[in-house]
Design a protein around this motif. Structure first.
Motif, PDB file in Angstrom:
ATOM      1  N   LYS A  59       0.829  -1.207   0.000  1.00 51.15           N
ATOM      2  CA  LYS A  59       0.000   0.000   0.000  1.00 51.15           C
ATOM      3  C   LYS A  59       0.861   1.255   0.000  1.00 51.15           C
ATOM      4  O   LYS A  59       0.519   2.262  -0.623  1.00 51.15           O
ATOM      5  CB  LYS A  59      -0.901  -0.002   1.244  1.00 51.15           C
ATOM      6  CG  LYS A  59      -1.942  -1.100   1.268  1.00 51.15           C
ATOM      7  CD  LYS A  59      -2.718  -1.081   2.574  1.00 51.15           C
ATOM      8  CE  LYS A  59      -3.669  -2.268   2.671  1.00 51.15           C
ATOM      9  NZ  LYS A  59      -4.387  -2.299   3.968  1.00 51.15           N
ATOM     10  N   TYR A  65      -2.037   2.163  -6.073  1.00 51.14           N
ATOM     11  CA  TYR A  65      -2.427   0.876  -5.478  1.00 51.14           C
ATOM     12  C   TYR A  65      -3.944   0.760  -5.389  1.00 51.14           C
ATOM     13  O   TYR A  65      -4.518  -0.278  -5.717  1.00 51.14           O
ATOM     14  CB  TYR A  65      -1.795   0.748  -4.095  1.00 51.14           C
ATOM     15  CG  TYR A  65      -2.085  -0.556  -3.391  1.00 51.14           C
ATOM     16  CD1 TYR A  65      -1.404  -1.720  -3.726  1.00 51.14           C
ATOM     17  CD2 TYR A  65      -3.056  -0.629  -2.387  1.00 51.14           C
ATOM     18  CE1 TYR A  65      -1.672  -2.919  -3.084  1.00 51.14           C
ATOM     19  CE2 TYR A  65      -3.322  -1.815  -1.746  1.00 51.14           C
ATOM     20  CZ  TYR A  65      -2.640  -2.958  -2.088  1.00 51.14           C
ATOM     21  OH  TYR A  65      -2.899  -4.138  -1.458  1.00 51.14           O
ATOM     22  N   LYS A  66      -4.576   1.839  -4.953  1.00 53.92           N
ATOM     23  CA  LYS A  66      -6.023   1.813  -4.776  1.00 53.92           C
ATOM     24  C   LYS A  66      -6.728   1.610  -6.113  1.00 53.92           C
ATOM     25  O   LYS A  66      -7.670   0.815  -6.218  1.00 53.92           O
ATOM     26  CB  LYS A  66      -6.474   3.113  -4.120  1.00 53.92           C
ATOM     27  CG  LYS A  66      -7.919   3.132  -3.674  1.00 53.92           C
ATOM     28  CD  LYS A  66      -8.214   4.395  -2.887  1.00 53.92           C
ATOM     29  CE  LYS A  66      -9.663   4.408  -2.407  1.00 53.92           C
ATOM     30  NZ  LYS A  66      -9.963   5.634  -1.619  1.00 53.92           N
ATOM     31  N   CYS A  69      -6.320  -1.994  -7.329  1.00 54.39           N
ATOM     32  CA  CYS A  69      -7.200  -2.942  -6.625  1.00 54.39           C
ATOM     33  C   CYS A  69      -8.618  -2.879  -7.175  1.00 54.39           C
ATOM     34  O   CYS A  69      -9.284  -3.909  -7.345  1.00 54.39           O
ATOM     35  CB  CYS A  69      -7.200  -2.636  -5.129  1.00 54.39           C
ATOM     36  SG  CYS A  69      -5.625  -2.975  -4.300  1.00 54.39           S
ATOM     37  N   LYS A  70      -9.081  -1.658  -7.463  1.00 56.73           N
ATOM     38  CA  LYS A  70     -10.417  -1.530  -8.031  1.00 56.73           C
ATOM     39  C   LYS A  70     -10.462  -2.110  -9.441  1.00 56.73           C
ATOM     40  O   LYS A  70     -11.466  -2.702  -9.856  1.00 56.73           O
ATOM     41  CB  LYS A  70     -10.818  -0.056  -8.063  1.00 56.73           C
ATOM     42  CG  LYS A  70     -11.125   0.536  -6.687  1.00 56.73           C
ATOM     43  CD  LYS A  70     -11.566   1.983  -6.809  1.00 56.73           C
ATOM     44  CE  LYS A  70     -11.902   2.561  -5.436  1.00 56.73           C
ATOM     45  NZ  LYS A  70     -12.321   3.992  -5.525  1.00 56.73           N
ATOM     46  N   ALA A  74     -10.661  -6.441  -6.627  1.00 61.94           N
ATOM     47  CA  ALA A  74     -10.220  -7.105  -5.395  1.00 61.94           C
ATOM     48  C   ALA A  74     -10.569  -6.309  -4.151  1.00 61.94           C
ATOM     49  O   ALA A  74     -10.029  -6.557  -3.083  1.00 61.94           O
ATOM     50  CB  ALA A  74      -8.710  -7.329  -5.447  1.00 61.94           C
ATOM     51  N   CYS A  78      -7.610  -4.001  -1.933  1.00 67.16           N
ATOM     52  CA  CYS A  78      -7.238  -5.406  -2.195  1.00 67.16           C
ATOM     53  C   CYS A  78      -7.470  -6.311  -0.990  1.00 67.16           C
ATOM     54  O   CYS A  78      -6.723  -7.264  -0.761  1.00 67.16           O
ATOM     55  CB  CYS A  78      -5.774  -5.491  -2.641  1.00 67.16           C
ATOM     56  SG  CYS A  78      -5.455  -4.862  -4.303  1.00 67.16           S
ATOM     57  N   GLU A  79      -8.541  -5.984  -0.244  1.00 68.29           N
ATOM     58  CA  GLU A  79      -8.808  -6.801   0.944  1.00 68.29           C
ATOM     59  C   GLU A  79      -9.240  -8.218   0.591  1.00 68.29           C
ATOM     60  O   GLU A  79      -9.144  -9.130   1.423  1.00 68.29           O
ATOM     61  CB  GLU A  79      -9.873  -6.133   1.824  1.00 68.29           C
ATOM     62  CG  GLU A  79     -11.220  -5.917   1.152  1.00 68.29           C
ATOM     63  CD  GLU A  79     -11.309  -4.564   0.449  1.00 68.29           C
ATOM     64  OE1 GLU A  79     -12.416  -4.188   0.039  1.00 68.29           O
ATOM     65  OE2 GLU A  79     -10.273  -3.904   0.323  1.00 68.29           O
TER      66      GLU A  79
END
Length: 458
Positions: A59, A65-66, A69-70, A74, A78-79
């Motif tokens: 992160k 990164y955000k 992940c979208k 995920a 990315c949880e």
């Protein structure tokens, strides 16, 4: 060299390291090495998914990164790719991969069959299939029901993997004694070796028992530790006496203290491992401060650098798992689980008796020398190991890895950084494994007495 590499990835050729300085490698060995490489790759991914340290650094250091992940759906951060649920899904894909190959390779006795060609090649295609299976598990509908059901499947498969290893350990002990006893009929030096190794094994077991009594117990408290150390020490003494009892000796002349020594050492190891995995006990001292008891004082300082200890310990643990998989998938191990053993007349005593080659590769003429490492096709006359059993063991190992990484039944609070933090589930699994090992060995001793009309071979 390039042509050979493409054949290795997409064709049916055995895989080499494409390096002339490397020693020759058997086709059967290279195939098992490649499947083991897949297993290691997925295991590393599972460890990364369970690491909060890696997740936090990703992160911090990965730009966008955000948004990434979208983009891969995920979750916002990315949880969906971290935690025990992600490990369950990835291991589900790996387990399905090995289970499908188990079904696909049943009753393959010739390496020249079409199915054998697929088993021994097409590595790039199989890597893509493995990745697709691991990724596809994230799109399974009704995730809660899937995770709850898969958890019990994983626990069953993980326990079965432990039982297979225990059976093979008992078989190993009997095989060792039978091999060296066969040599003693011709040369007395083997009797001396038997006595020396037996003495060393019992010395190690007794020393371990004494040290655990010193470091894991105290005059007040530690009742769990006292009882378990006493019980397991008593079981080792009991099976040793049974092994040399006249009634057992009459039915099984090959039974002796060497096997009992091997089992006793392993029982002491499991006892130590279980005590190390037990949640710490704390009491209030004279200053009303909590202090940890029933563990060695020096061990508390060893866990200060948690990342180093976790990384080293995890590497050793999964190295042992991989070694167990590869050594338990030989033809002799497969036959041992079905009760098929070599006769005493065919035993040739050797110091390294367990390193008997699967096949006579040197007798084969067909070798591959194009541009790199020499590949010996040692399965020209037939398969030197059971393909189906090989994949079945790796299927069970996938479940065992899944349960081990997620702390078995303490999955919700599991983290790879807390891999060696004691939990009751790990403690009891190791302790029950210890007792199952003793029971299996004891059964091999008393089974001929309980069923006198049946022939038993060990």
């Amino acid at each position: 060299c390039l042509t050979f590499q493409l054949a290795c990835c997409c064709g049916t050729a055995a895989c080499s390291l494409c390096c002339k300085c490397c020693p020759k490698i058997k086709q059967s060995t290279s195939t098992r090495f490649m499947y083991a490489l897949y297993f290691i790759l997925v295991t590393i991914i599972c460890c990364v998914m369970m690491s909060t340290t890696v997740a936090n650094k990703m992160k911090t250091h990965i730009p966008f990164y955000k948004q990434m992940c979208k983009g891969i759906q995920a979750g916002e951060m990315c949880e969906k790719l971290v935690g025990y649920s992600a490990v369950y899904k990835v291991c589900f894909g790996m387990a399905c991969f090995f289970f499908l190959f188990f079904l696909f390779t049943i009753k393959i006795n010739s390496s020249k069959s079409c199915r054998a060609y697929i088993h021994n090649g097409f590595w790039l295609v199989k890597l893509i299939v493995l990745a697709a299976m691991c990724s596809g598990a994230f799109f399974i509908p009704d995730q809660d029901t899937f995770l709850n059901a898969w958890r019990y499947v994983g626990a069953t498969g993980g326990c079965l993997f432990i039982v297979i290893q225990l059976i093979l350990l008992v078989e190993f002990a009997h095989k060792w004694n039978k091999n060296w006893t066969a040599g003693a009929n011709h040369k007395q030096v083997w009797n001396g070796l038997l006595a020396l190794v037996t003495l060393i094994l019992y010395s190690i077991a007794v020393a371990a028992l004494v040290l655990m009594g010193l470091f894991y117990t105290r005059s007040e408290g530690c009742m769990y530790n006292k009882v378990l150390i006493g019980v397991n020490g008593g079981l080792c003494l009991f099976v040793s006496l049974v092994a040399i009892s006249p009634c057992v000796q009459n039915r099984q002349p090959h039974s002796g203290l060497l096997q009992s020594g091997v089992i006793s050492c392993y029982v002491m190891y499991l006892t130590f491992s279980a005590l190390s995995s037990k949640p710490p006990e704390t009491i209030l001292d004279e200053n009303n401060q909590n202090i940890t008891i029933c563990v060695p004082e020096f061990s508390q300082g060893l866990h200060r650098d948690e990342n180093l200890v976790t990384g080293l310990g995890t590497t050793i643990l999964f190295g042992c798992i991989l070694y167990s998989c590869l050594t338990s998938t030989t033809r002799s191990s497969s036959e041992a689980l079905r009760g098929i053993y070599a006769t005493a007349e065919t035993e040739v005593a050797r110091c390294c008796f367990c390193c008997v080659p699967d096949g006579d590769a040197d007798a084969e003429e067909h070798t591959e020398k194009r541009g790199g490492q020499t590949v010996v096709y040692d399965e020209k006359k037939g398969t030197v190991y059971s393909y189906a059993y090989f994949h079945f063991v790796f299927f069970l190992a996938s479940l065992y890895v899944m349960m081990t990484v997620t702390h078995w039944f303490h999955y919700e609070s599991a983290q790879i950084e807390k891999f060696f933090t004691g939990t009751w589930s790990i403690f009891w699994i190791k302790m029950v494994s210890c007792w199952v090992c003793v029971c299996l060995y004891l059964w091999t001793l008393i089974a001929p007495l309980c069923c006198p009309t049946r022939e038993f071979s060990v």
